[in-house]
Design a protein around this motif. Sequence first.
Motif, PDB file in Angstrom:
ATOM      1  N   TRP A 344       0.791  -1.154   0.098  1.00 29.11           N
ATOM      2  CA  TRP A 344      -0.068  -0.052  -0.044  1.00 29.11           C
ATOM      3  C   TRP A 344       0.665   1.259  -0.036  1.00 29.11           C
ATOM      4  CZ3 TRP A 344      -4.589  -0.349  -1.639  1.00 29.11           C
ATOM      5  CH2 TRP A 344      -5.316  -1.358  -1.384  1.00 29.11           C
ATOM      6  N   GLU A 345       1.932   1.364   0.860  1.00 26.78           N
ATOM      7  CA  GLU A 345       2.760   2.372   0.955  1.00 26.78           C
ATOM      8  C   GLU A 345       3.511   2.642  -0.335  1.00 26.78           C
ATOM      9  OE1 GLU A 345       2.165   0.669   4.984  1.00 26.78           O
ATOM     10  OE2 GLU A 345       2.603  -0.232   3.185  1.00 26.78           O
ATOM     11  N   GLU A 346       3.958   1.627  -1.057  1.00 28.83           N
ATOM     12  CA  GLU A 346       4.595   1.743  -2.435  1.00 28.83           C
ATOM     13  C   GLU A 346       3.631   2.330  -3.505  1.00 28.83           C
ATOM     14  OE1 GLU A 346       6.211   1.202  -6.271  1.00 28.83           O
ATOM     15  OE2 GLU A 346       4.589  -0.223  -5.522  1.00 28.83           O
ATOM     16  N   LEU A 347       2.366   1.805  -3.442  1.00 31.25           N
ATOM     17  CA  LEU A 347       1.462   1.952  -4.440  1.00 31.25           C
ATOM     18  C   LEU A 347       1.102   3.662  -4.263  1.00 31.25           C
ATOM     19  CD1 LEU A 347      -0.853  -1.059  -4.292  1.00 31.25           C
ATOM     20  CD2 LEU A 347       0.520  -0.118  -6.269  1.00 31.25           C
ATOM     21  N   LEU A 348       0.916   4.110  -3.009  1.00 30.77           N
ATOM     22  CA  LEU A 348       0.557   5.581  -2.712  1.00 30.77           C
ATOM     23  C   LEU A 348       1.866   6.209  -3.298  1.00 30.77           C
ATOM     24  CD1 LEU A 348      -1.248   4.833   0.389  1.00 30.77           C
ATOM     25  CD2 LEU A 348      -2.084   6.561  -1.310  1.00 30.77           C
ATOM     26  N   HIS A 349       3.096   5.994  -2.775  1.00 28.36           N
ATOM     27  CA  HIS A 349       4.384   6.849  -3.346  1.00 28.36           C
ATOM     28  C   HIS A 349       4.360   6.670  -4.666  1.00 28.36           C
ATOM     29  CE1 HIS A 349       8.320   8.102  -3.124  1.00 28.36           C
ATOM     30  NE2 HIS A 349       8.610   7.180  -4.029  1.00 28.36           N
ATOM     31  N   ARG A 350       3.837   5.792  -5.503  1.00 26.32           N
ATOM     32  CA  ARG A 350       3.773   5.763  -6.905  1.00 26.32           C
ATOM     33  C   ARG A 350       2.868   6.635  -7.603  1.00 26.32           C
ATOM     34  NH1 ARG A 350       2.804   0.058  -9.869  1.00 26.32           N
ATOM     35  NH2 ARG A 350       3.562  -0.463  -7.924  1.00 26.32           N
ATOM     36  N   ASN A 351       1.882   6.745  -6.856  1.00 30.35           N
ATOM     37  CA  ASN A 351       0.724   7.930  -7.042  1.00 30.35           C
ATOM     38  C   ASN A 351       1.278   9.448  -7.008  1.00 30.35           C
ATOM     39  OD1 ASN A 351      -2.179   8.433  -7.596  1.00 30.35           O
ATOM     40  ND2 ASN A 351      -2.080   9.365  -5.579  1.00 30.35           N
ATOM     41  N   GLY A 352       2.288   9.367  -6.200  1.00 31.07           N
ATOM     42  CA  GLY A 352       2.811  10.718  -5.931  1.00 31.07           C
ATOM     43  C   GLY A 352       3.863  10.738  -4.686  1.00 31.07           C
ATOM     44  N   ALA A 353       4.805  11.512  -4.762  1.00 23.41           N
ATOM     45  CA  ALA A 353       5.662  11.424  -3.379  1.00 23.41           C
ATOM     46  C   ALA A 353       5.436  12.487  -2.789  1.00 23.41           C
ATOM     47  CB  ALA A 353       7.287  11.397  -4.004  1.00 23.41           C
ATOM     48  N   GLN A 354       4.146  12.631  -2.164  1.00 25.36           N
ATOM     49  CA  GLN A 354       3.577  13.657  -1.199  1.00 25.36           C
ATOM     50  C   GLN A 354       2.992  12.955  -0.177  1.00 25.36           C
ATOM     51  OE1 GLN A 354       1.086  16.417  -3.122  1.00 25.36           O
ATOM     52  NE2 GLN A 354       0.127  14.784  -4.493  1.00 25.36           N
ATOM     53  N   ASP A 355       2.751  13.751   0.806  1.00 23.65           N
ATOM     54  CA  ASP A 355       1.686  13.257   1.839  1.00 23.65           C
ATOM     55  C   ASP A 355       0.168  12.989   1.322  1.00 23.65           C
ATOM     56  OD1 ASP A 355       3.703  13.082   3.418  1.00 23.65           O
ATOM     57  OD2 ASP A 355       2.957  14.874   4.640  1.00 23.65           O
ATOM     58  N   GLN A 356      -0.511  12.011   1.583  1.00 26.06           N
ATOM     59  CA  GLN A 356      -1.884  11.881   0.830  1.00 26.06           C
ATOM     60  C   GLN A 356      -2.825  11.377   1.966  1.00 26.06           C
ATOM     61  OE1 GLN A 356      -1.533   9.772  -3.023  1.00 26.06           O
ATOM     62  NE2 GLN A 356       0.735   9.781  -2.378  1.00 26.06           N
ATOM     63  N   LEU A 357      -4.187  11.560   1.628  1.00 29.63           N
ATOM     64  CA  LEU A 357      -5.328  11.121   2.614  1.00 29.63           C
ATOM     65  C   LEU A 357      -6.029  10.242   1.434  1.00 29.63           C
ATOM     66  CD1 LEU A 357      -7.058  11.205   5.141  1.00 29.63           C
ATOM     67  CD2 LEU A 357      -7.970  13.378   4.179  1.00 29.63           C
ATOM     68  N   LEU A 358      -6.588   9.217   2.180  1.00 28.04           N
ATOM     69  CA  LEU A 358      -7.505   8.401   1.462  1.00 28.04           C
ATOM     70  C   LEU A 358      -8.815   8.258   2.304  1.00 28.04           C
ATOM     71  CD1 LEU A 358      -5.684   4.895  -0.016  1.00 28.04           C
ATOM     72  CD2 LEU A 358      -6.902   6.597  -1.378  1.00 28.04           C
ATOM     73  N   LEU A 359      -9.814   8.837   1.742  1.00 26.27           N
ATOM     74  CA  LEU A 359     -11.081   8.814   2.498  1.00 26.27           C
ATOM     75  C   LEU A 359     -11.910   7.615   1.841  1.00 26.27           C
ATOM     76  CD1 LEU A 359     -11.962  12.534   2.602  1.00 26.27           C
ATOM     77  CD2 LEU A 359     -11.497  10.924   4.609  1.00 26.27           C
ATOM     78  N   MET A 360     -11.995   6.565   2.424  1.00 28.49           N
ATOM     79  CA  MET A 360     -12.659   5.271   1.963  1.00 28.49           C
ATOM     80  C   MET A 360     -13.928   5.341   1.182  1.00 28.49           C
ATOM     81  SD  MET A 360      -9.753   3.679   2.120  1.00 28.49           S
ATOM     82  CE  MET A 360      -8.185   3.767   3.099  1.00 28.49           C
ATOM     83  N   ASP A 361     -14.090   4.847   0.361  1.00 24.52           N
ATOM     84  CA  ASP A 361     -15.600   4.781  -0.268  1.00 24.52           C
ATOM     85  C   ASP A 361     -16.046   3.412  -0.607  1.00 24.52           C
ATOM     86  OD1 ASP A 361     -17.553   4.671  -2.175  1.00 24.52           O
ATOM     87  OD2 ASP A 361     -16.415   5.258  -4.034  1.00 24.52           O
ATOM     88  N   PRO A 362     -16.999   3.063   0.416  1.00 21.87           N
ATOM     89  CA  PRO A 362     -17.469   1.790   0.661  1.00 21.87           C
ATOM     90  C   PRO A 362     -18.051   0.930  -0.580  1.00 21.87           C
ATOM     91  CG  PRO A 362     -18.504   3.229   2.142  1.00 21.87           C
ATOM     92  CD  PRO A 362     -17.735   4.102   1.171  1.00 21.87           C
ATOM     93  N   GLU A 363     -18.134   1.828  -1.620  1.00 24.62           N
ATOM     94  CA  GLU A 363     -18.781   1.389  -2.892  1.00 24.62           C
ATOM     95  C   GLU A 363     -17.418   0.767  -3.960  1.00 24.62           C
ATOM     96  OE1 GLU A 363     -21.726   0.632  -3.275  1.00 24.62           O
ATOM     97  OE2 GLU A 363     -22.139   1.716  -1.049  1.00 24.62           O
ATOM     98  N   ASP A 364     -16.376   1.256  -3.544  1.00 24.50           N
ATOM     99  CA  ASP A 364     -15.335   0.968  -4.543  1.00 24.50           C
ATOM    100  C   ASP A 364     -15.154  -0.532  -4.417  1.00 24.50           C
ATOM    101  OD1 ASP A 364     -12.780   2.425  -5.756  1.00 24.50           O
ATOM    102  OD2 ASP A 364     -12.225   0.541  -5.026  1.00 24.50           O
ATOM    103  N   PRO A 365     -15.050  -1.315  -5.437  1.00 29.67           N
ATOM    104  CA  PRO A 365     -14.875  -2.736  -5.540  1.00 29.67           C
ATOM    105  C   PRO A 365     -13.418  -3.009  -5.370  1.00 29.67           C
ATOM    106  CG  PRO A 365     -15.393  -1.665  -7.776  1.00 29.67           C
ATOM    107  CD  PRO A 365     -15.374  -0.631  -6.908  1.00 29.67           C
ATOM    108  N   VAL A 366     -12.677  -2.148  -5.650  1.00 27.69           N
ATOM    109  CA  VAL A 366     -11.186  -2.374  -5.466  1.00 27.69           C
ATOM    110  C   VAL A 366     -10.575  -2.323  -4.178  1.00 27.69           C
ATOM    111  CG1 VAL A 366      -8.740  -1.957  -6.650  1.00 27.69           C
ATOM    112  CG2 VAL A 366     -10.830  -1.884  -8.159  1.00 27.69           C
ATOM    113  N   LEU A 367     -10.401  -1.182  -3.708  1.00 30.59           N
ATOM    114  CA  LEU A 367      -9.996  -1.371  -2.326  1.00 30.59           C
ATOM    115  C   LEU A 367     -10.799  -2.039  -1.197  1.00 30.59           C
ATOM    116  CD1 LEU A 367      -8.850   2.524  -2.355  1.00 30.59           C
ATOM    117  CD2 LEU A 367      -7.548   0.618  -3.108  1.00 30.59           C
TER     118      LEU A 367
END
Length: 423
Positions: A344-367
């Motif tokens: 999870w940490e490497e995927l978020l780093h790949r998304n952008g080398a910055q601090d990020q917040l994920l607000l979970m979407d209960p409807e998201d079938p992937v996460l």
Amino acid sequence: MREDLLMESIHRLAIPFGTRESIDRLIKHAAKAQYVLLGEASHGTSDFYTVRAELSKRLIAEHGFRFIAVEGDWPACYTLNRYVKGYSDAATEAETAMNDFNRWPTWMWANREILELAGWLREFNQDKPDAEKVGFYGIDVYSLWESMDEILKYLETQDKADLEAARKAFECFEPFGRDEQSYGISASLYGEGCEDQVIALLGRLQDKWKDAHPEDQERALSAELNAMAVKGAESYYSTMIRHDAESWNIRDRHMVSALEKLVEFHGEHSRVLVWEHNTHIGDARATDMADEGMVNVGQLLREQYGSQVYAIGFGTYEGTVIAGRSWGAPMEEMKVPPAIRNSWEELLHRNGAQDQLLLMDPEDPVLGEITVGHRAIGVVYHPERERGNYVPTVISRRYNAFIYLDHTKALRPLALSIQGYST
């Protein structure tokens, strides 16, 4: 294909963290809950403590949260609680109040980050009546001997029959010389435990705070919480020797019981902030802990209180951390290597080398379906064995929100003599 799906969901849901807008959005969601659980991916990272402190301050000041409960021992945290509430018999300096954090790993609570929070809490409480002051409590299970000492100190000022009952109960522990391992072996392998005695003592102290004078209510509550800690510690050390999941479960069930007692004391609708490692606050059912028969605080609270629980996990890509190389070893500042690929940490780093917040979407079938490794660093850490530090996690089922801090730095312990570390 799986990587692409994960990156799509992360890119869609992640927002930069640390801006006023991102923190406001997180506070808005968290403030709807009664139990806000604030995690950490290690017990030695400054940034996790400072972010939790800032979120806690706002939830206390703007939304009326009543106390902070932490993964710490009741007696030591209660000393700090009395300081932040400004009681007449409390220490007048925060550092003095923190001297009781002398059990390894001392850095978990005896650090500059908590020192700063304690100062803020004391100032916030300054003009409030005792019944409205915000508290700081430890709900962990390790303080077997310290809690016995505190019970005896309290009962010396109270009912002599209870004092005698406590002394008799604690005589059972005397042959073990304040050695938890010795007690655990005797209780687990030879049936020479003290369970009956501590259960009987807890029965004598249970709910006495309800009839105590208002000025003595919290001290009476403290005696009961210490008795609960003795009971929990006795069960924990008796079971730990067998190295099965049950010792973990005893500990987390105890923490929930202590938390519920504190909520009862503050009022059934009182709102609480819980500071513990991700492995405690993130729902165990979303990890491989469930396969091993383990439960945790996050799961137990969600099962009982549902949407009134809001869990915020934390993670980092790389940085430094305070830890030891074995239990009881000297604390060191260690390098946290870059997270392994497809965590999870490497995927978020790949998304952008910055601090990020994920607000979970209960409807998201992937996460909500895909299991990915999520780094967990304990008080014992070996960076060279990094691959063993990842917990398989379905992230949106484990947490309601996830704070990713791209580069983090080590905690600042109050102790001055630290291998490889200078304050």
